[in-house]
Design an enzyme around this catalytic site. Structure first.
Site, PDB file in Angstrom:
ATOM      1  CG  ASP A 322       6.886  93.587  52.732  1.00  0.00           C
ATOM      2  OD1 ASP A 322       6.628  94.868  53.879  1.00  0.00           O
ATOM      3  OD2 ASP A 322       8.030  93.251  52.896  1.00  0.00           O
ATOM      4  NE  ARG A 402       8.470 103.427  49.385  1.00  0.00           N
ATOM      5  CZ  ARG A 402       8.903 103.071  50.265  1.00  0.00           C
ATOM      6  NH1 ARG A 402       9.051 101.192  50.892  1.00  0.00           N
ATOM      7  NH2 ARG A 402       9.935 103.722  51.208  1.00  0.00           N
TER       8      ARG A 402
END
Length: 510
Positions: A322, A402
Protein backbone atom coordinates in the site's frame (compact mmCIF):
# COMPACT_ATOMS: atom_id res chain seq x y z
CA UNK A 1 -14.51 -6.49 -12.31
CA UNK A 2 -16.18 -5.72 -15.58
CA UNK A 3 -14.27 -5.29 -18.83
CA UNK A 4 -15.13 -1.87 -20.20
CA UNK A 5 -14.98 -0.77 -23.84
CA UNK A 6 -16.30 2.77 -24.27
CA UNK A 7 -17.26 3.64 -27.82
CA UNK A 8 -15.28 6.43 -29.43
CA UNK A 9 -18.40 7.92 -31.00
CA UNK A 10 -18.65 10.56 -28.27
CA UNK A 11 -15.16 11.84 -29.07
CA UNK A 12 -15.86 11.79 -32.80
CA UNK A 13 -19.11 13.69 -32.36
CA UNK A 14 -17.38 16.27 -30.19
CA UNK A 15 -14.76 16.82 -32.87
CA UNK A 16 -17.38 17.18 -35.60
CA UNK A 17 -19.38 19.82 -33.77
CA UNK A 18 -16.32 21.69 -32.50
CA UNK A 19 -16.71 20.90 -28.81
CA UNK A 20 -13.51 19.94 -26.98
CA UNK A 21 -13.66 16.26 -26.12
CA UNK A 22 -12.81 15.07 -22.65
CA UNK A 23 -10.14 12.39 -22.38
CA UNK A 24 -11.87 9.03 -22.22
CA UNK A 25 -11.18 5.76 -20.50
CA UNK A 26 -11.32 3.27 -23.35
CA UNK A 27 -10.72 -0.06 -21.63
CA UNK A 28 -9.86 -1.66 -18.32
CA UNK A 29 -9.42 -5.24 -17.13
CA UNK A 30 -8.23 -6.41 -13.71
CA UNK A 31 -9.07 -10.10 -14.35
CA UNK A 32 -10.81 -10.20 -10.96
CA UNK A 33 -13.79 -11.89 -12.58
CA UNK A 34 -11.67 -14.96 -13.38
CA UNK A 35 -11.92 -14.84 -17.15
CA UNK A 36 -10.18 -13.23 -20.11
CA UNK A 37 -13.18 -12.58 -22.31
CA UNK A 38 -12.38 -10.10 -25.06
CA UNK A 39 -8.73 -11.11 -25.43
CA UNK A 40 -7.65 -12.93 -28.60
CA UNK A 41 -4.53 -15.07 -28.16
CA UNK A 42 -1.79 -16.23 -30.50
CA UNK A 43 0.94 -18.54 -29.22
CA UNK A 44 1.86 -19.48 -25.69
CA UNK A 45 -0.21 -20.88 -22.84
CA UNK A 46 -2.56 -18.35 -21.26
CA UNK A 47 -4.64 -18.71 -18.08
CA UNK A 48 -6.09 -16.73 -15.19
CA UNK A 49 -3.83 -17.45 -12.23
CA UNK A 50 -4.13 -15.63 -8.92
CA UNK A 51 -6.43 -12.93 -10.38
CA UNK A 52 -3.84 -12.12 -13.06
CA UNK A 53 -3.51 -13.13 -16.72
CA UNK A 54 -0.50 -15.42 -17.03
CA UNK A 55 1.45 -16.67 -20.04
CA UNK A 56 3.47 -19.68 -18.87
CA UNK A 57 5.26 -20.97 -21.97
CA UNK A 58 8.93 -20.10 -22.56
CA UNK A 59 9.13 -21.74 -25.97
CA UNK A 60 7.05 -19.42 -28.15
CA UNK A 61 6.20 -15.89 -29.17
CA UNK A 62 2.93 -15.18 -27.35
CA UNK A 63 0.45 -12.35 -27.77
CA UNK A 64 -2.97 -11.51 -26.36
CA UNK A 65 -4.77 -8.61 -28.04
CA UNK A 66 -7.84 -6.62 -27.02
CA UNK A 67 -9.62 -3.43 -27.91
CA UNK A 68 -10.48 -1.81 -31.22
CA UNK A 69 -8.42 -1.43 -34.36
CA UNK A 70 -9.54 2.19 -34.83
CA UNK A 71 -7.84 3.44 -31.64
CA UNK A 72 -5.15 6.00 -32.54
CA UNK A 73 -3.68 8.19 -29.78
CA UNK A 74 -3.80 6.65 -26.30
CA UNK A 75 -1.88 5.26 -23.36
CA UNK A 76 -1.95 1.55 -22.54
CA UNK A 77 -0.78 0.64 -19.06
CA UNK A 78 -0.44 -2.67 -17.21
CA UNK A 79 1.37 -4.24 -14.32
CA UNK A 80 3.81 -6.85 -15.62
CA UNK A 81 5.62 -9.50 -13.57
CA UNK A 82 8.25 -11.44 -15.56
CA UNK A 83 8.41 -15.01 -14.30
CA UNK A 84 11.23 -16.49 -16.40
CA UNK A 85 13.43 -15.09 -19.18
CA UNK A 86 16.03 -17.81 -19.73
CA UNK A 87 18.19 -15.49 -21.83
CA UNK A 88 19.16 -11.80 -21.91
CA UNK A 89 17.31 -11.02 -25.14
CA UNK A 90 13.94 -12.51 -24.14
CA UNK A 91 11.15 -10.07 -23.37
CA UNK A 92 7.77 -9.43 -21.76
CA UNK A 93 5.63 -6.31 -21.96
CA UNK A 94 2.74 -4.44 -23.54
CA UNK A 95 1.78 -3.46 -27.09
CA UNK A 96 -0.02 -0.56 -28.75
CA UNK A 97 -1.45 0.09 -32.23
CA UNK A 98 -1.46 -3.62 -32.95
CA UNK A 99 -2.74 -4.15 -36.49
CA UNK A 100 -2.19 -7.90 -36.23
CA UNK A 101 -0.25 -10.35 -34.08
CA UNK A 102 2.88 -9.50 -36.09
CA UNK A 103 2.48 -5.71 -36.55
CA UNK A 104 2.61 -3.39 -33.48
CA UNK A 105 4.64 -1.16 -31.18
CA UNK A 106 5.74 -2.61 -27.88
CA UNK A 107 7.36 -1.61 -24.58
CA UNK A 108 9.09 -4.62 -23.06
CA UNK A 109 11.32 -5.62 -20.18
CA UNK A 110 14.30 -7.77 -21.15
CA UNK A 111 16.23 -10.48 -19.40
CA UNK A 112 19.27 -8.18 -19.38
CA UNK A 113 17.52 -5.54 -17.26
CA UNK A 114 16.55 -2.99 -19.88
CA UNK A 115 13.31 -1.48 -21.12
CA UNK A 116 13.02 -1.45 -24.89
CA UNK A 117 10.69 0.43 -27.20
CA UNK A 118 10.25 -1.73 -30.28
CA UNK A 119 8.51 -1.75 -33.64
CA UNK A 120 7.45 -5.27 -34.56
CA UNK A 121 6.79 -5.67 -38.29
CA UNK A 122 6.28 -9.01 -39.96
CA UNK A 123 7.18 -10.61 -36.65
CA UNK A 124 10.65 -9.01 -36.61
CA UNK A 125 11.43 -6.63 -33.72
CA UNK A 126 13.40 -3.44 -34.33
CA UNK A 127 14.60 -1.63 -31.22
CA UNK A 128 13.78 2.09 -31.38
CA UNK A 129 15.05 3.06 -27.90
CA UNK A 130 16.44 1.33 -24.84
CA UNK A 131 17.21 2.20 -21.21
CA UNK A 132 18.47 0.30 -18.18
CA UNK A 133 15.75 -0.26 -15.56
CA UNK A 134 17.13 -3.19 -13.57
CA UNK A 135 16.80 -6.91 -14.06
CA UNK A 136 14.68 -9.32 -12.14
CA UNK A 137 11.85 -11.81 -12.16
CA UNK A 138 8.97 -12.22 -9.77
CA UNK A 139 8.61 -8.45 -9.26
CA UNK A 140 5.66 -6.40 -10.52
CA UNK A 141 6.56 -3.40 -12.70
CA UNK A 142 4.10 -0.87 -14.08
CA UNK A 143 4.58 -0.29 -17.82
CA UNK A 144 2.85 2.50 -19.76
CA UNK A 145 3.19 3.06 -23.51
CA UNK A 146 1.85 6.32 -24.94
CA UNK A 147 1.34 6.65 -28.70
CA UNK A 148 0.61 10.23 -29.74
CA UNK A 149 0.89 10.90 -33.45
CA UNK A 150 4.37 9.75 -34.41
CA UNK A 151 5.75 10.10 -30.87
CA UNK A 152 6.13 6.98 -28.74
CA UNK A 153 6.92 7.22 -25.02
CA UNK A 154 7.52 4.36 -22.60
CA UNK A 155 7.27 4.67 -18.83
CA UNK A 156 8.36 2.20 -16.18
CA UNK A 157 6.92 2.63 -12.68
CA UNK A 158 5.72 6.12 -13.61
CA UNK A 159 9.06 7.37 -14.92
CA UNK A 160 9.57 8.16 -18.62
CA UNK A 161 12.55 6.06 -19.72
CA UNK A 162 12.38 5.70 -23.52
CA UNK A 163 11.02 7.76 -26.39
CA UNK A 164 11.16 7.50 -30.17
CA UNK A 165 9.55 8.83 -33.33
CA UNK A 166 7.98 6.39 -35.77
CA UNK A 167 4.92 6.62 -38.00
CA UNK A 168 4.68 3.04 -39.30
CA UNK A 169 1.47 2.24 -37.43
CA UNK A 170 -1.22 4.89 -36.98
CA UNK A 171 -3.89 2.91 -35.15
CA UNK A 172 -4.60 -0.46 -33.62
CA UNK A 173 -5.45 -2.60 -30.64
CA UNK A 174 -3.53 -3.10 -27.39
CA UNK A 175 -1.73 -6.24 -26.34
CA UNK A 176 0.19 -8.26 -23.78
CA UNK A 177 3.29 -9.85 -25.29
CA UNK A 178 6.12 -12.23 -24.43
CA UNK A 179 9.02 -13.52 -26.53
CA UNK A 180 10.23 -16.88 -25.25
CA UNK A 181 9.54 -15.74 -21.70
CA UNK A 182 6.78 -16.27 -19.16
CA UNK A 183 5.01 -13.45 -17.35
CA UNK A 184 1.87 -12.40 -15.48
CA UNK A 185 -0.19 -9.32 -16.37
CA UNK A 186 -2.75 -7.36 -14.34
CA UNK A 187 -4.62 -4.04 -14.10
CA UNK A 188 -4.69 -3.23 -17.80
CA UNK A 189 -6.03 0.23 -18.63
CA UNK A 190 -6.30 2.26 -21.81
CA UNK A 191 -7.19 5.93 -21.89
CA UNK A 192 -6.60 9.05 -23.91
CA UNK A 193 -4.64 10.83 -21.22
CA UNK A 194 -0.87 10.94 -20.96
CA UNK A 195 0.50 9.77 -17.60
CA UNK A 196 2.20 12.53 -15.70
CA UNK A 197 5.77 12.12 -14.49
CA UNK A 198 6.59 10.93 -11.03
CA UNK A 199 7.65 13.46 -8.41
CA UNK A 200 10.84 15.34 -9.27
CA UNK A 201 13.97 14.12 -7.48
CA UNK A 202 14.87 17.60 -6.23
CA UNK A 203 12.76 20.32 -4.66
CA UNK A 204 12.07 23.43 -6.71
CA UNK A 205 11.29 25.41 -3.57
CA UNK A 206 13.93 25.77 -0.84
CA UNK A 207 12.84 24.75 2.65
CA UNK A 208 11.48 27.67 4.60
CA UNK A 209 13.57 28.96 7.52
CA UNK A 210 13.06 26.75 10.54
CA UNK A 211 11.60 23.86 8.54
CA UNK A 212 7.97 23.44 7.51
CA UNK A 213 4.56 23.27 9.11
CA UNK A 214 1.19 21.65 8.60
CA UNK A 215 -1.20 23.89 6.68
CA UNK A 216 -4.81 24.13 7.85
CA UNK A 217 -6.66 21.76 10.13
CA UNK A 218 -8.61 18.57 9.64
CA UNK A 219 -12.38 18.66 9.40
CA UNK A 220 -14.72 15.71 9.71
CA UNK A 221 -13.91 12.65 11.76
CA UNK A 222 -10.18 13.46 11.84
CA UNK A 223 -10.77 16.85 13.48
CA UNK A 224 -8.48 17.48 16.42
CA UNK A 225 -5.50 15.68 14.87
CA UNK A 226 -2.41 17.78 15.64
CA UNK A 227 0.37 15.45 14.50
CA UNK A 228 3.82 16.55 15.61
CA UNK A 229 2.76 19.91 17.06
CA UNK A 230 4.78 20.79 20.13
CA UNK A 231 7.76 18.67 19.13
CA UNK A 232 10.92 19.42 17.18
CA UNK A 233 11.05 19.93 13.41
CA UNK A 234 13.54 17.94 11.32
CA UNK A 235 14.35 17.99 7.61
CA UNK A 236 15.07 14.72 5.80
CA UNK A 237 16.29 13.95 2.30
CA UNK A 238 17.54 10.36 2.60
CA UNK A 239 15.76 7.09 3.32
CA UNK A 240 17.79 6.53 6.48
CA UNK A 241 16.83 9.95 7.86
CA UNK A 242 13.14 9.54 6.98
CA UNK A 243 12.80 6.03 8.45
CA UNK A 244 14.60 7.06 11.62
CA UNK A 245 12.35 10.09 12.09
CA UNK A 246 9.01 8.32 11.55
CA UNK A 247 10.06 5.59 14.03
CA UNK A 248 11.17 7.99 16.77
CA UNK A 249 9.18 8.33 19.99
CA UNK A 250 7.37 11.56 20.78
CA UNK A 251 5.90 14.39 18.70
CA UNK A 252 7.84 15.54 15.63
CA UNK A 253 7.28 17.42 12.39
CA UNK A 254 9.20 15.76 9.57
CA UNK A 255 9.89 17.91 6.50
CA UNK A 256 10.54 15.82 3.37
CA UNK A 257 12.86 17.40 0.78
CA UNK A 258 12.68 16.00 -2.75
CA UNK A 259 11.78 12.43 -3.63
CA UNK A 260 13.09 9.80 -1.22
CA UNK A 261 13.30 6.21 -2.43
CA UNK A 262 12.77 3.88 0.51
CA UNK A 263 13.23 0.10 0.65
CA UNK A 264 10.35 -2.05 -0.53
CA UNK A 265 7.59 -2.80 1.96
CA UNK A 266 5.67 -0.88 4.60
CA UNK A 267 7.44 1.42 7.05
CA UNK A 268 5.92 2.04 10.48
CA UNK A 269 4.96 5.52 11.64
CA UNK A 270 4.73 6.13 15.38
CA UNK A 271 2.22 8.36 17.17
CA UNK A 272 2.30 12.18 17.13
CA UNK A 273 3.95 12.72 13.75
CA UNK A 274 3.44 15.25 10.96
CA UNK A 275 5.08 14.12 7.70
CA UNK A 276 4.99 17.11 5.36
CA UNK A 277 6.42 17.62 1.88
CA UNK A 278 8.30 20.84 1.19
CA UNK A 279 7.21 22.61 -2.00
CA UNK A 280 5.52 20.79 -4.88
CA UNK A 281 8.08 18.05 -5.54
CA UNK A 282 8.54 16.10 -2.31
CA UNK A 283 7.59 12.45 -2.28
CA UNK A 284 8.18 8.86 -1.27
CA UNK A 285 8.88 6.11 -3.79
CA UNK A 286 9.46 2.37 -3.62
CA UNK A 287 7.60 1.65 -0.37
CA UNK A 288 4.70 2.82 1.76
CA UNK A 289 3.81 4.20 5.18
CA UNK A 290 2.07 2.02 7.77
CA UNK A 291 0.17 3.75 10.57
CA UNK A 292 -0.64 1.03 13.07
CA UNK A 293 0.56 -1.81 15.23
CA UNK A 294 1.24 -5.27 13.75
CA UNK A 295 -1.90 -7.10 12.66
CA UNK A 296 -3.61 -9.39 15.15
CA UNK A 297 -7.13 -10.61 15.95
CA UNK A 298 -7.57 -8.68 19.20
CA UNK A 299 -10.95 -6.97 19.45
CA UNK A 300 -10.20 -4.48 22.25
CA UNK A 301 -8.27 -1.37 21.21
CA UNK A 302 -4.81 -1.47 22.80
CA UNK A 303 -3.65 1.45 24.93
CA UNK A 304 -0.67 1.99 22.64
CA UNK A 305 -2.64 2.15 19.38
CA UNK A 306 -0.95 4.55 16.97
CA UNK A 307 -2.67 7.94 16.91
CA UNK A 308 -2.36 11.60 15.97
CA UNK A 309 -0.63 11.36 12.57
CA UNK A 310 -0.74 13.83 9.67
CA UNK A 311 0.51 13.10 6.14
CA UNK A 312 0.41 16.17 3.91
CA UNK A 313 1.72 17.43 0.56
CA UNK A 314 3.58 14.29 -0.54
CA UNK A 315 3.64 12.35 -3.81
CA UNK A 316 3.61 8.56 -3.47
CA UNK A 317 4.86 6.36 -6.31
CA UNK A 318 5.66 2.70 -6.91
CA UNK A 319 4.76 1.34 -3.48
CA UNK A 320 5.34 -2.41 -3.35
CA UNK A 321 2.32 -2.85 -1.07
CA UNK A 322 0.00 0.00 0.00
CA UNK A 323 1.07 3.62 -0.41
CA UNK A 324 -0.58 4.48 2.94
CA UNK A 325 -2.09 1.89 5.28
CA UNK A 326 -3.94 2.67 8.53
CA UNK A 327 -4.65 -0.34 10.76
CA UNK A 328 -5.10 -1.88 14.21
CA UNK A 329 -7.33 0.67 15.97
CA UNK A 330 -5.24 3.66 14.93
CA UNK A 331 -7.15 6.90 15.37
CA UNK A 332 -6.99 10.62 14.73
CA UNK A 333 -5.29 10.46 11.35
CA UNK A 334 -5.39 13.16 8.66
CA UNK A 335 -4.26 12.38 5.07
CA UNK A 336 -4.34 15.62 3.10
CA UNK A 337 -3.23 17.17 -0.20
CA UNK A 338 -1.20 14.22 -1.45
CA UNK A 339 -0.68 12.83 -4.96
CA UNK A 340 -0.87 9.03 -5.14
CA UNK A 341 -0.33 6.77 -8.17
CA UNK A 342 1.29 3.59 -9.51
CA UNK A 343 0.98 1.53 -6.34
CA UNK A 344 0.85 -2.24 -6.04
CA UNK A 345 -2.12 -2.78 -3.72
CA UNK A 346 -4.14 0.09 -2.24
CA UNK A 347 -3.31 3.77 -2.39
CA UNK A 348 -5.02 4.55 0.94
CA UNK A 349 -6.36 1.57 2.92
CA UNK A 350 -7.97 1.89 6.37
CA UNK A 351 -8.81 -1.28 8.27
CA UNK A 352 -8.89 -3.39 11.45
CA UNK A 353 -10.80 -1.12 13.80
CA UNK A 354 -9.17 2.17 12.84
CA UNK A 355 -11.35 5.24 13.19
CA UNK A 356 -11.59 9.03 13.35
CA UNK A 357 -9.78 9.57 10.06
CA UNK A 358 -10.12 12.31 7.43
CA UNK A 359 -8.94 11.85 3.84
CA UNK A 360 -9.07 15.21 2.07
CA UNK A 361 -7.87 17.05 -1.04
CA UNK A 362 -5.86 14.12 -2.44
CA UNK A 363 -5.35 13.40 -6.15
CA UNK A 364 -5.44 9.63 -6.78
CA UNK A 365 -4.74 8.48 -10.34
CA UNK A 366 -3.16 5.80 -12.57
CA UNK A 367 -4.13 3.02 -10.19
CA UNK A 368 -6.94 0.46 -10.23
CA UNK A 369 -7.72 -0.72 -6.68
CA UNK A 370 -7.80 2.66 -5.04
CA UNK A 371 -8.99 2.58 -1.41
CA UNK A 372 -10.45 0.04 1.01
CA UNK A 373 -12.24 0.87 4.24
CA UNK A 374 -12.48 -2.45 6.06
CA UNK A 375 -10.52 -5.27 4.48
CA UNK A 376 -12.60 -8.40 4.89
CA UNK A 377 -16.23 -9.53 5.18
CA UNK A 378 -15.33 -11.59 8.26
CA UNK A 379 -13.72 -8.82 10.30
CA UNK A 380 -16.82 -7.50 12.04
CA UNK A 381 -15.47 -8.13 15.53
CA UNK A 382 -12.78 -5.49 15.09
CA UNK A 383 -14.61 -3.13 12.75
CA UNK A 384 -18.23 -2.84 13.92
CA UNK A 385 -18.77 0.53 15.59
CA UNK A 386 -15.48 1.86 14.21
CA UNK A 387 -14.14 2.81 10.75
CA UNK A 388 -15.63 6.30 11.08
CA UNK A 389 -13.98 8.12 8.18
CA UNK A 390 -14.60 11.34 6.23
CA UNK A 391 -13.60 11.63 2.56
CA UNK A 392 -13.93 15.13 1.14
CA UNK A 393 -12.61 17.17 -1.80
CA UNK A 394 -10.59 14.31 -3.27
CA UNK A 395 -10.02 13.85 -7.00
CA UNK A 396 -10.58 10.21 -7.95
CA UNK A 397 -9.10 10.44 -11.42
CA UNK A 398 -9.68 7.32 -13.57
CA UNK A 399 -9.32 4.98 -10.61
CA UNK A 400 -11.67 2.17 -11.69
CA UNK A 401 -12.79 0.83 -8.30
CA UNK A 402 -12.64 1.13 -4.48
CA UNK A 403 -13.37 4.85 -4.28
CA UNK A 404 -13.77 3.74 -1.47
CA UNK A 405 -15.05 0.18 -1.03
CA UNK A 406 -16.55 0.12 2.46
CA UNK A 407 -17.34 -2.60 4.98
CA UNK A 408 -18.84 -2.20 8.48
CA UNK A 409 -18.07 1.51 9.04
CA UNK A 410 -20.89 3.90 10.02
CA UNK A 411 -21.24 6.65 9.28
CA UNK A 412 -18.77 6.91 6.43
CA UNK A 413 -19.09 10.42 5.05
CA UNK A 414 -18.21 11.00 1.39
CA UNK A 415 -18.82 14.57 0.28
CA UNK A 416 -17.70 17.13 -2.30
CA UNK A 417 -15.36 14.75 -4.15
CA UNK A 418 -14.81 14.78 -7.91
CA UNK A 419 -15.06 11.38 -9.64
CA UNK A 420 -14.10 11.00 -13.30
CA UNK A 421 -14.09 7.87 -15.52
CA UNK A 422 -14.26 5.33 -12.69
CA UNK A 423 -15.15 2.43 -14.93
CA UNK A 424 -16.36 0.02 -12.25
CA UNK A 425 -17.63 1.76 -9.11
CA UNK A 426 -17.43 5.00 -7.22
CA UNK A 427 -18.57 4.40 -3.62
CA UNK A 428 -19.34 0.74 -2.85
CA UNK A 429 -21.01 0.41 0.54
CA UNK A 430 -21.41 -3.20 1.68
CA UNK A 431 -21.48 -5.63 4.61
CA UNK A 432 -23.78 -3.52 6.79
CA UNK A 433 -21.72 -0.37 6.36
CA UNK A 434 -23.60 2.92 6.43
CA UNK A 435 -22.50 5.60 3.96
CA UNK A 436 -23.71 9.16 3.44
CA UNK A 437 -22.67 10.27 -0.04
CA UNK A 438 -23.52 13.88 -0.79
CA UNK A 439 -22.54 16.87 -2.87
CA UNK A 440 -20.18 14.93 -5.12
CA UNK A 441 -19.63 15.40 -8.87
CA UNK A 442 -19.64 12.08 -10.77
CA UNK A 443 -18.55 12.30 -14.41
CA UNK A 444 -18.79 9.19 -16.61
CA UNK A 445 -18.86 6.83 -13.61
CA UNK A 446 -20.50 3.47 -14.32
CA UNK A 447 -21.89 2.83 -10.82
CA UNK A 448 -21.48 6.05 -8.83
CA UNK A 449 -22.92 4.77 -5.53
CA UNK A 450 -24.10 1.27 -4.68
CA UNK A 451 -24.93 -0.80 -1.61
CA UNK A 452 -25.03 -4.05 -3.62
CA UNK A 453 -21.61 -4.26 -5.23
CA UNK A 454 -20.39 -7.63 -3.94
CA UNK A 455 -20.84 -9.76 -0.85
CA UNK A 456 -23.31 -8.81 1.90
CA UNK A 457 -25.30 -5.63 1.29
CA UNK A 458 -24.69 -2.33 3.02
CA UNK A 459 -26.80 0.80 3.50
CA UNK A 460 -26.35 4.18 1.90
CA UNK A 461 -27.94 7.58 1.51
CA UNK A 462 -27.11 9.54 -1.66
CA UNK A 463 -28.23 13.15 -1.97
CA UNK A 464 -27.39 16.34 -3.83
CA UNK A 465 -24.91 14.62 -6.14
CA UNK A 466 -24.38 15.44 -9.82
CA UNK A 467 -24.29 12.53 -12.30
CA UNK A 468 -22.74 13.93 -15.48
CA UNK A 469 -21.91 12.45 -18.86
CA UNK A 470 -22.54 8.71 -19.06
CA UNK A 471 -22.78 8.19 -15.30
CA UNK A 472 -25.28 5.79 -13.83
CA UNK A 473 -27.35 6.69 -10.78
CA UNK A 474 -27.16 5.78 -7.12
CA UNK A 475 -28.46 2.42 -5.91
CA UNK A 476 -29.10 3.02 -2.21
CA UNK A 477 -31.45 1.88 0.54
CA UNK A 478 -31.67 1.80 4.32
CA UNK A 479 -31.15 4.27 7.14
CA UNK A 480 -27.71 5.62 8.03
CA UNK A 481 -26.49 7.66 10.99
CA UNK A 482 -26.07 11.31 10.05
CA UNK A 483 -22.51 12.70 10.15
CA UNK A 484 -23.95 15.92 11.55
CA UNK A 485 -24.56 14.13 14.84
CA UNK A 486 -20.76 13.88 15.17
CA UNK A 487 -19.51 17.15 13.65
CA UNK A 488 -20.65 20.23 11.77
CA UNK A 489 -19.74 20.80 8.14
CA UNK A 490 -20.66 22.99 5.18
CA UNK A 491 -21.23 21.53 1.72
CA UNK A 492 -19.91 23.27 -1.37
CA UNK A 493 -22.37 23.56 -4.24
CA UNK A 494 -21.87 20.29 -6.18
CA UNK A 495 -21.93 22.23 -9.46
CA UNK A 496 -18.66 23.91 -8.37
CA UNK A 497 -16.94 20.76 -7.11
CA UNK A 498 -15.23 19.75 -10.37
CA UNK A 499 -13.50 23.11 -10.78
CA UNK A 500 -12.82 23.46 -7.07
CA UNK A 501 -11.24 20.04 -6.64
CA UNK A 502 -9.17 19.95 -9.84
CA UNK A 503 -7.72 23.32 -8.91
CA UNK A 504 -7.03 22.49 -5.27
CA UNK A 505 -6.38 18.75 -4.82
CA UNK A 506 -2.88 17.28 -4.77
CA UNK A 507 0.58 18.56 -3.89
CA UNK A 508 1.78 22.14 -4.05
CA UNK A 509 -1.75 23.50 -3.62
CA UNK A 510 -1.98 24.21 0.07
Amino acid sequence: MKKILIASAVLLLAALIGVPAHAAALFTDTFDDGDAAGWSRNGGTWSITGAAYQQSSVSAQARALAGTGSWTDYTVQARVRPLAFGAADRTAGIAARAQSTSQYYTLVLTGSGSAQLQRVSGGTATTLATAAVGAGTGVWRTLALTVQGGTLTGRVDGNPVVTATDSTFGSGRIGLVTAYASAAFDDVTVDTTTPGPGPSPTPTTPPPPGGCAVTGAATGFGAGTTGGAGGPTVQVDTAAELLSAIAAAGPMTICVLGTITVPAGMHDVTSDKSIVGVGATAGISGGGLNIGLPMSDVTTPPADAVHNVIIQNLSFRNATDDAINVQMFSHHVWIDHNDLAYGYDGLIDIKRGSSLVTVSWNHNHHHTKNMLLGHDDGNGAQDTGRLKVTYHHNWFDRTPQRNPRVRFGEPVHVYNNYYVYNTDTGVACQNNAGCVVEGNYFEDVEEPVTDRYAGPAGRCVARDNIYAGESGTAVCSGVVQEPSTYYSYTLDDPATVKALVTAGAGVGRL
